[in-house]
Design a protein around this motif. Structure first.
Motif, PDB file in Angstrom:
ATOM      1  N   ASP A  21       0.910  -1.103   0.073  1.00 42.02           N
ATOM      2  CA  ASP A  21      -0.221  -0.025  -0.123  1.00 42.02           C
ATOM      3  C   ASP A  21       0.784   1.314  -0.187  1.00 42.02           C
ATOM      4  OD1 ASP A  21      -1.594   2.211   0.642  1.00 42.02           O
ATOM      5  OD2 ASP A  21      -2.571   1.058   2.267  1.00 42.02           O
ATOM      6  N   PRO A  22       0.864   1.962  -0.933  1.00 39.33           N
ATOM      7  CA  PRO A  22       1.576   3.294  -0.900  1.00 39.33           C
ATOM      8  C   PRO A  22       1.732   4.227   0.346  1.00 39.33           C
ATOM      9  CG  PRO A  22      -0.101   3.659  -2.664  1.00 39.33           C
ATOM     10  CD  PRO A  22      -0.241   2.185  -2.084  1.00 39.33           C
ATOM     11  N   HIS A  23       0.471   4.222   1.016  1.00 38.16           N
ATOM     12  CA  HIS A  23       0.388   4.893   2.434  1.00 38.16           C
ATOM     13  C   HIS A  23       0.990   4.198   3.504  1.00 38.16           C
ATOM     14  CE1 HIS A  23      -1.771   7.720  -0.164  1.00 38.16           C
ATOM     15  NE2 HIS A  23      -2.564   6.996  -0.470  1.00 38.16           N
ATOM     16  N   GLN A  24       1.265   2.946   3.284  1.00 38.06           N
ATOM     17  CA  GLN A  24       1.801   2.119   4.412  1.00 38.06           C
ATOM     18  C   GLN A  24       2.877   2.761   5.158  1.00 38.06           C
ATOM     19  OE1 GLN A  24       2.030  -1.961   3.896  1.00 38.06           O
ATOM     20  NE2 GLN A  24       3.289  -2.206   5.800  1.00 38.06           N
ATOM     21  N   HIS A  25       3.887   3.111   4.447  1.00 41.50           N
ATOM     22  CA  HIS A  25       5.092   3.913   5.076  1.00 41.50           C
ATOM     23  C   HIS A  25       4.705   4.994   5.861  1.00 41.50           C
ATOM     24  CE1 HIS A  25       6.527   2.548   0.919  1.00 41.50           C
ATOM     25  NE2 HIS A  25       6.799   1.705   1.819  1.00 41.50           N
ATOM     26  N   ARG A  26       3.702   5.890   5.716  1.00 44.56           N
ATOM     27  CA  ARG A  26       3.217   6.982   6.587  1.00 44.56           C
ATOM     28  C   ARG A  26       2.622   6.406   7.766  1.00 44.56           C
ATOM     29  NH1 ARG A  26       0.408  11.165   3.408  1.00 44.56           N
ATOM     30  NH2 ARG A  26       2.467  11.790   3.041  1.00 44.56           N
ATOM     31  N   ARG A  27       1.679   5.405   7.409  1.00 40.31           N
ATOM     32  CA  ARG A  27       1.086   4.742   8.826  1.00 40.31           C
ATOM     33  C   ARG A  27       1.840   4.020   9.558  1.00 40.31           C
ATOM     34  NH1 ARG A  27      -2.469   2.893   4.934  1.00 40.31           N
ATOM     35  NH2 ARG A  27      -1.740   0.922   4.875  1.00 40.31           N
ATOM     36  N   ASP A  28       3.097   3.577   9.044  1.00 46.04           N
ATOM     37  CA  ASP A  28       3.874   2.735   9.928  1.00 46.04           C
ATOM     38  C   ASP A  28       5.179   3.802  10.585  1.00 46.04           C
ATOM     39  OD1 ASP A  28       2.791   0.322   9.290  1.00 46.04           O
ATOM     40  OD2 ASP A  28       4.107  -0.105   7.921  1.00 46.04           O
ATOM     41  N   GLN A  29       4.945   5.121  10.271  1.00 46.91           N
ATOM     42  CA  GLN A  29       5.879   6.209  10.494  1.00 46.91           C
ATOM     43  C   GLN A  29       7.199   5.772  10.283  1.00 46.91           C
ATOM     44  OE1 GLN A  29       5.082   7.576  14.605  1.00 46.91           O
ATOM     45  NE2 GLN A  29       3.036   6.863  14.350  1.00 46.91           N
TER      46      GLN A  29
END
Length: 177
Positions: A116-124
């Motif tokens: 998911d391209p937004h996973q990095h942001r969610r995972d901090q």
């Protein structure tokens, strides 16, 4: 401790998996390090145990063999005061290289799993390098403050809602002073 024990990327990865008070069998480690051949993993676990870096916390009989559960012997990871001064520049560089190889491998595996391209942001996910101009006394105060902040969370155990995160620091005087 024989510092050479940690100068291999597979051993660094094993130690990283054990951080945070985890207790794992070699089979469980194999599940977390699927790219490491079983014979290689067993050989490195045995070397780390023989070197005092891993300790056996439990063992039981399984299908005619003995299954051991290991934990880090965390005091063995810290050289006795003054021992690091006896290391050569080449030994320090080998140690830094092994740690960085482990960190790069962990990052690569994480990024490969993140679909998911937004996973990095969610995972901090975060990474940065800072330049700090400090006297020796200011640096000592900084290290003490970091230890005070990190001390309480280092005792955290796995629990629902907690994600295991690796924090890596490398402090190098950048200008030779």
């Amino acid at each position: 401790m024989d510092t050479a024990q940690l100068l291999h990327p597979v051993r660094v990865r094993i130690v990283q998996r054990m951080l945070g008070g985890r207790q794992l069998t070699t089979a469980q480690l194999a599940g977390e390090l699927p790219d490491v051949p079983a014979a290689t993993l067993y050989r490195h676990v045995a070397a780390l145990a023989g070197g005092g870096i891993l300790r056996v916390v439990d063992q039981r009989q399984v299908r005619g063999g003995t299954e051991r559960t290991y934990a880090l012997n965390e005091p063995a990871l810290r050289p006795p005061p003054g021992e690091d001064a006896a290391l050569t520049s080449e030994q320090h560089l080998a140690g830094i290289t092994a740690v960085l190889a482990g960190v790069l491998g962990d990052a690569e595996r994480y990024l490969d799993r993140a679909t998911d391209p937004h996973q990095h942001r969610r995972d901090q996910l975060g990474y940065q390098q800072l330049a700090l101009w400090l006297t020796d006394d200011e640096f000592t105060e900084l290290v003490q403050a970091m230890n005070q902040v990190l001390g309480p969370v280092l005792a955290n155990q796995p629990a629902p809602g907690r994600t295991r995160r690796l924090l890596t620091t490398l402090i190098v005087p950048a200008d030779g002073h």
